[in-house]
Design an enzyme around this catalytic site. Structure first.
Site, PDB file in Angstrom:
ATOM      1  N   HIS A 104       0.242 -12.218   0.780  1.00  0.00           N
ATOM      2  CA  HIS A 104      -0.683 -11.356  -0.427  1.00  0.00           C
ATOM      3  C   HIS A 104      -1.417 -11.915  -1.196  1.00  0.00           C
ATOM      4  O   HIS A 104      -2.649 -11.615  -1.036  1.00  0.00           O
ATOM      5  CB  HIS A 104      -0.423  -9.648  -0.476  1.00  0.00           C
ATOM      6  CG  HIS A 104      -0.938  -8.823  -0.041  1.00  0.00           C
ATOM      7  ND1 HIS A 104      -0.761  -7.320  -0.205  1.00  0.00           N
ATOM      8  CD2 HIS A 104      -2.824  -8.710  -0.628  1.00  0.00           C
ATOM      9  CE1 HIS A 104      -1.290  -6.565  -0.497  1.00  0.00           C
ATOM     10  NE2 HIS A 104      -2.526  -7.589  -0.314  1.00  0.00           N
ATOM     11  N   PHE A 161     -19.722  -0.150  -2.829  1.00  0.00           N
ATOM     12  CA  PHE A 161     -20.704  -0.305  -3.511  1.00  0.00           C
ATOM     13  C   PHE A 161     -21.754   0.163  -1.957  1.00  0.00           C
ATOM     14  O   PHE A 161     -23.226   0.487  -2.671  1.00  0.00           O
ATOM     15  CB  PHE A 161     -20.894  -0.536  -4.724  1.00  0.00           C
ATOM     16  CG  PHE A 161     -22.256  -0.892  -5.652  1.00  0.00           C
ATOM     17  CD1 PHE A 161     -21.621   0.085  -6.244  1.00  0.00           C
ATOM     18  CD2 PHE A 161     -22.884  -1.230  -5.517  1.00  0.00           C
ATOM     19  CE1 PHE A 161     -23.045   0.989  -7.377  1.00  0.00           C
ATOM     20  CE2 PHE A 161     -23.825  -1.033  -5.758  1.00  0.00           C
ATOM     21  CZ  PHE A 161     -23.610  -0.038  -7.210  1.00  0.00           C
ATOM     22  N   TYR A 165       0.993  -1.522   0.159  1.00  0.00           N
ATOM     23  CA  TYR A 165      -0.081   0.036  -0.305  1.00  0.00           C
ATOM     24  C   TYR A 165       0.944   1.434   0.284  1.00  0.00           C
ATOM     25  O   TYR A 165       1.223   1.519   1.098  1.00  0.00           O
ATOM     26  CB  TYR A 165      -0.708  -0.117   0.976  1.00  0.00           C
ATOM     27  CG  TYR A 165      -1.852  -1.156   1.429  1.00  0.00           C
ATOM     28  CD1 TYR A 165      -2.150  -2.037  -0.177  1.00  0.00           C
ATOM     29  CD2 TYR A 165      -2.753  -1.182   2.699  1.00  0.00           C
ATOM     30  CE1 TYR A 165      -2.700  -3.449   0.207  1.00  0.00           C
ATOM     31  CE2 TYR A 165      -3.171  -2.583   2.758  1.00  0.00           C
ATOM     32  CZ  TYR A 165      -3.500  -3.209   1.017  1.00  0.00           C
ATOM     33  OH  TYR A 165      -4.427  -4.484   1.363  1.00  0.00           O
TER      34      TYR A 165
HETATM   35  N1  LIG Z   1      -5.939  -8.647   1.273  1.00  0.00           N
HETATM   36  C1  LIG Z   1      -6.459  -7.675   0.102  1.00  0.00           C
HETATM   37  O1  LIG Z   1      -5.805  -8.381  -0.548  1.00  0.00           O
HETATM   38  C2  LIG Z   1      -7.106  -7.178  -0.151  1.00  0.00           C
HETATM   39  C3  LIG Z   1      -7.908  -5.831  -0.945  1.00  0.00           C
HETATM   40  C4  LIG Z   1      -8.591  -4.538  -0.440  1.00  0.00           C
HETATM   41  C5  LIG Z   1      -8.724  -4.443   0.404  1.00  0.00           C
HETATM   42  N2  LIG Z   1      -8.229  -5.439   1.730  1.00  0.00           N
HETATM   43  C6  LIG Z   1      -7.813  -4.301   3.062  1.00  0.00           C
HETATM   44  O2  LIG Z   1      -9.412  -4.671   3.461  1.00  0.00           O
HETATM   45  C7  LIG Z   1      -9.686  -2.843   4.109  1.00  0.00           C
HETATM   46  C8  LIG Z   1     -10.571  -2.544   3.841  1.00  0.00           C
HETATM   47  O3  LIG Z   1     -11.443  -2.721   1.572  1.00  0.00           O
HETATM   48  P1  LIG Z   1     -11.721  -1.439   0.694  1.00  0.00           P
HETATM   49  O4  LIG Z   1     -10.772  -0.589   1.481  1.00  0.00           O
HETATM   50  O5  LIG Z   1     -11.943  -2.297  -0.324  1.00  0.00           O
HETATM   51  O6  LIG Z   1     -12.999  -1.617   0.585  1.00  0.00           O
HETATM   52  P2  LIG Z   1     -14.261  -1.355   2.375  1.00  0.00           P
HETATM   53  O7  LIG Z   1     -13.693  -0.976   3.427  1.00  0.00           O
HETATM   54  O8  LIG Z   1     -15.673  -1.923   1.085  1.00  0.00           O
HETATM   55  O9  LIG Z   1     -15.160  -0.100   1.319  1.00  0.00           O
HETATM   56  C9  LIG Z   1     -14.014   1.156   1.164  1.00  0.00           C
HETATM   57  C10 LIG Z   1     -14.996   2.556  -0.124  1.00  0.00           C
HETATM   58  O10 LIG Z   1     -15.916   2.549   0.504  1.00  0.00           O
HETATM   59  C11 LIG Z   1     -16.034   4.009   1.647  1.00  0.00           C
HETATM   60  N3  LIG Z   1     -16.719   4.186   3.126  1.00  0.00           N
HETATM   61  C12 LIG Z   1     -16.509   3.175   3.376  1.00  0.00           C
HETATM   62  N4  LIG Z   1     -17.269   3.708   4.673  1.00  0.00           N
HETATM   63  C13 LIG Z   1     -18.869   4.307   4.281  1.00  0.00           C
HETATM   64  C14 LIG Z   1     -19.692   4.664   4.811  1.00  0.00           C
HETATM   65  N5  LIG Z   1     -19.615   4.841   6.250  1.00  0.00           N
HETATM   66  N6  LIG Z   1     -20.374   5.665   3.971  1.00  0.00           N
HETATM   67  C15 LIG Z   1     -20.271   5.333   2.499  1.00  0.00           C
HETATM   68  N7  LIG Z   1     -18.728   5.380   2.217  1.00  0.00           N
HETATM   69  C16 LIG Z   1     -17.440   4.326   3.044  1.00  0.00           C
HETATM   70  C17 LIG Z   1     -14.624   4.445   1.741  1.00  0.00           C
HETATM   71  O11 LIG Z   1     -14.608   5.514   0.608  1.00  0.00           O
HETATM   72  P3  LIG Z   1     -13.760   7.588   1.177  1.00  0.00           P
HETATM   73  O12 LIG Z   1     -12.620   6.832   1.966  1.00  0.00           O
HETATM   74  O13 LIG Z   1     -14.624   8.078   1.525  1.00  0.00           O
HETATM   75  O14 LIG Z   1     -14.647   6.955   3.168  1.00  0.00           O
HETATM   76  C18 LIG Z   1     -14.671   3.802   0.608  1.00  0.00           C
HETATM   77  O15 LIG Z   1     -13.255   4.274  -0.848  1.00  0.00           O
HETATM   78  C19 LIG Z   1      -8.591  -1.469   3.090  1.00  0.00           C
HETATM   79  O16 LIG Z   1      -7.842  -1.019   3.636  1.00  0.00           O
HETATM   80  C20 LIG Z   1      -6.718  -3.011   3.389  1.00  0.00           C
HETATM   81  O17 LIG Z   1      -6.753  -2.677   4.767  1.00  0.00           O
HETATM   82  C21 LIG Z   1      -7.393  -6.105   1.176  1.00  0.00           C
END
Ligand SMILES: NC(=O)c1ccc[n+]([C@@H]2O[C@H](COP(=O)([O-])OP(=O)(O)OC[C@H]3O[C@@H](n4cnc5c(N)ncnc54)[C@H](OP(=O)(O)O)[C@@H]3O)[C@@H](O)[C@H]2O)c1
Length: 327
Positions: A123, A208, A57
């Site tokens: 990862h 989403f 990241y």
């Molecule tokens: N192991 C892997 O391969 C892998 C892959 C992807 C992610 N990850 C980890 O998982 C974590 C979470 O996944 P993710 O960030 O992909 O997806 P997520 O948590 O499903 O969604 C994050 C997105 O949602 C928005 N958001 C969050 N809370 C919200 C709310 N209450 N209302 C409206 N929008 C909201 C955020 O925008 P804003 O910032 O504008 O709020 C951001 O764009 C990552 O930070 C990472 O640490 C791991």
């Protein structure tokens, strides 16, 4: 917030963690550093003790950010990070050779300003390095005191079993949410059998499922969602039905769609710890609020029935990245 134990590992964390990726990488420009530090510290103040990052990241910037933000209360939090890409760059190939894993561990310790990594995930499974060798290397790092627990991300069942036989796996981190339920088929039963905890990433469907994204949303040109088929304009339009439904279910429960999406995950198993990500304080508070949203068995089956009636349009990864998951 409720504490959960990640599988049989004994690793105790807040029921919801904080995914920190989006503060540095993946969803457009990085958040201003002081604001990002403020957000991470606010999460701790509000009861979050589980913080997720990765060498990739940035690369590196997100680990550095966590190192600085968490330093004042390092001993009261659990830090998870990940190895597995060439030079830490996820646009390059995979690299889980033992010497590389060791190098990532040493460098991550410096960036994280700590003497041990609480949870060290691979990862992505590297087809060029036998899983036994990867697990053996992490086992040595654990024996040396540099790492506390071993994890895998997006690994398939055969890899999980191979790894677990060499070094018990504390957690699997893979995508799981109301619009990606594939892990229910083989992964969750295997984890339950082996006593491995589950950390769903993208629990809000990369934003989403919150209802704040629609067909008119314009993503920054560096935003990963531009290449995700599920986020094409056409598919966002088709998938809007899911969010409308979630909005109705949420309203009936006096919660927000994001809260219901997270509460639904928490209700699946007591050893599941989702890690939603946000860059905004008010959304952090909203997401943490999900830990007090109780869904009854009847609620869960109503949500399940409603969602299973609507097919999700579009793959969750573009083809070249799809090859890296489930191996
Ligand atoms: N192991 C892997 O391969 C892998 C892959 C992807 C992610 N990850 C980890 O998982 C974590 C979470 O996944 P993710 O960030 O992909 O997806 P997520 O948590 O499903 O969604 C994050 C997105 O949602 C928005 N958001 C969050 N809370 C919200 C709310 N209450 N209302 C409206 N929008 C909201 C955020 O925008 P804003 O910032 O504008 O709020 C951001 O764009 C990552 O930070 C990472 O640490 C791991």
């Amino acid at each position: 917030m409720e504490t959960r134990i990640v599988g049989n590992s004994g690793l105790a964390v807040s029921a919801l963690g904080l995914g920190c990726m989006g503060l540095s990488y993946g969803y457009g420009p990085a958040t201003d550093k002081q604001n990002a530090i403020g957000l991470i510290r606010a999460a701790f103040d509000k009861g979050v003790t589980f913080f997720d990052t990765a060498e990739a990241y940035g690369p590196f910037a997100n680990e550095e950010l966590l190192g600085e933000a968490l330093q004042p209360f390092r001993d009261r939090v659990v830090i998870a990070t990940k190895f597995g890409f060439q030079q830490g760059d996820s646009t390059k190939g995979l690299d889980s050779r033992p010497e590389r894993i060791r190098q990532v561990a040493d460098e991550a310790l410096k960036r994280l300003r700590t003497d041990r990594i609480d949870l060290f995930y691979q990862h992505r499974v590297d087809p060029n390095v036998p899983m036994e060798e990867v697990a053996g290397t992490v086992k040595e790092l654990i024996q040396e005191g540099k790492v506390n627990h071993f994890g895998l991300s997006e690994a398939g069942v055969a890899s999980i079993r191979k790894a677990h036989a060499v070094q018990p796996v504390a957690a699997l981190q893979s995508e799981y949410s109301l619009w990606w339920r594939e892990p229910e088929k083989e992964i969750l039963p295997t984890l339950e059998e082996l006593g491995i905890g589950f950390v769903p990433f993208s629990p809000l469907g990369k934003g989403f499922l919150t209802g704040k994204i629609d067909e008119n949303t314009q993503f920054d040109k560096t935003d990963f969602r531009n290449v995700v088929p599920r986020f094409s304009e056409e598919n966002r339009k088709a998938n809007q039905k899911l969010v409308d439904l979630l909005g109705e279910l949420a309203m009936q429960r006096e919660a927000t769609p994001a809260q219901v999406a997270l509460a639904w995950l928490l209700a699946q198993k007591p050893w599941i710890v989702p890690i939603p990500g946000t860059t905004k304080l008010h959304r952090l508070e909203e997401n943490i609020g999900a830990s007090s949203v109780e869904l009854s068995a009847e609620d869960i089956s109503q949500i399940d029935d409603a969602f299973s009636a609507i097919p999700v349009q579009g793959d969750r990864y573009p083809a070249h990245l799809q090859k890296r998951v489930g191996n």
